[in-house]
Design a protein around this motif. Structure first.
Motif: not given
Length: 409
Positions: A217-225, A369-370
């Motif tokens: 149960d994992l939420k992975i944010g993605l870098v902008k652009n 940029a993350g």
């Protein structure tokens, strides 16, 4: 028949894998057990117009002797000439072809501290080379062929000769070498991956939510652009190549401080001659804060502590459960194959190509940029037949990407 398939393989690696150009320089990294095939590739490279070919051999059996008899201090030192050699080839715009064919258990009785010290030293010394590959300055390709101990690990119910033949047959199949024209088959396959990449890039997801019955149960944010990639890559000079053969994945860059939840692995990870099996990672704000493993816990700990950012993600990759490697029902104990049978993540450094203008960014700019930067990049498999993935956009809209292990659209 067998010799014909071998020749097809060597040609495919040179022409489609690294896409060697006339007067190009080729560097082959090969286990000593694979020397015959390495020389076959060299011949095909010269036929394709190579100006020169260099082969660097490794011997993991000797490395085990060295690990068991040398001090940690000695193993922590990589001579400058090793660094200078690879830097020279990078500057000469060489193409790099590497053969991955390790015995998955060879270092299981070796002190993990020594292995870690050796890996850290070598990775740091060859940082320019690794960066040149991951940023697509140079074309590169990773392939594999059977070795006896590796084959016996997979097919332990038969003798060594039969095991090697069974592994050759599996590799010939997933590499599409049994097709009349493997290069045409690969062109068609790459085009299908590019269609998926194009579709995903229209969404501009803020994060992905992975769930399955293992407990993930994992939420992975993605870098902008962020940019989804897959199939062929392109060098900074515009040359097409395929970094991993086989490949079934499309992948992009997680945000280094925006991963939360727990993930359970679905296949063993072969890392530094050891197996890490049935492990889990718990993330908070992008960092691994807890971990478990049925086997290989000490090796997992060393991996997570390679440097200060090896405990964060650098890649999220989508692979359908219904793919050729998965459908073979073989656990290869080799990440090149197992990662292309399963959705996977990677600890460590991200790929510059997966973020807008990433290939021209400095390390500090990538971090701002993350994206993650690290000395290491290690893939581990998380996909199952009931994996569900939902993509969430910045406006809250949800898109079902995977349903029951496969593409939902």
């Amino acid at each position: 028949m067998f010799d014909d398939l071998l020749l097809k393989y060597a040609k495919l690696a040179v022409i489609k894998g690294i896409n060697l150009q006339k007067d190009g320089l080729l560097v082959i990294n090969s286990p000593i057990e694979c020397s015959d095939f390495a020389k076959m590739i060299a011949e095909e490279a010269y036929k394709a117009g190579a100006s020169d070919v260099v082969i660097n051999y490794t011997d993991e059996k000797f490395n085990k002797i060295r690990f068991n008899n040398s001090s940690k201090e000695i193993l922590s030192f990589t001579p400058d000439f090793e660094r200078d050699k690879y830097n020279y080839y990078v500057e000469k715009d060489a193409a790099f072809l590497s053969i991955s064919a390790s015995d998955p258990d060879i270092f299981k009785d070796v002190d993990s501290d020594k292995i870690s010290a050796y890996q850290k030293s070598k990775r740091k010394a060859l940082e320019k080379y690794h960066n040149a590959c991951t940023s697509n300055k140079n074309s590169w390709c990773l392939i594999s062929i059977p070795t006896e101990n590796w084959a016996k690990k997979i097919f332990n119910e038969v003798n060594s000769k039969e095991a090697v033949l069974k592994l050759w047959d599996a590799i010939f199949s997933v590499m599409r070498l049994k097709e009349e024209d493997p290069i045409l088959a690969w062109n068609n396959h790459v085009n299908l991956l590019h269609k998926k990449v194009k579709e995903l890039n229209t969404h501009e997801f803020e994060y992905l939510h992975f769930t399955n019955s293992l407990g993930t149960d994992l939420k992975i944010g993605l870098v902008k652009n962020h940019i989804w990639c897959g199939g062929e890559d392109t060098t900074q000079a515009g040359l097409k190549f395929i970094a991993n053969m086989p490949t079934e994945e499309v992948y992009t860059t997680p945000k280094l401080d925006d991963v939360n939840g727990i993930v359970f692995t679905s296949k063993p990870l072969s890392y530094c001659g050891n197996l890490i099996n049935n492990f889990s990672l718990t993330f908070k704000d992008g960092k691994v804060i807890d971990y478990t493993a049925e086997t290989g816990l000490d090796i997992l700990k060393e991996l997570l502590n390679t440097d200060e950012t090896s405990n964060r993600l650098g890649e999220v990759a989508l692979v359908p459960y219904d793919s050729p490697i998965s459908n073979s029902n073989i656990i290869f104990y080799n990440t090149l194959y197992d990662e292309n049978a399963s959705c996977h993540l990677a600890l460590g450094s991200s790929y510059p190509c997966c973020i807008k203008d990433g290939e021209s960014m400095t390390k500090e700019e990538s971090k701002l940029a993350g994206a993650n930067t690290s000395l290491t990049h290690v893939d581990f498999m998380i996909g199952t037949k009931d994996t569900n993935i939902v993509g969430i956009k910045t406006n809250g809209e949800e898109v079902q990407i995977f349903k029951d292990g496969n593409w939902a659209y």
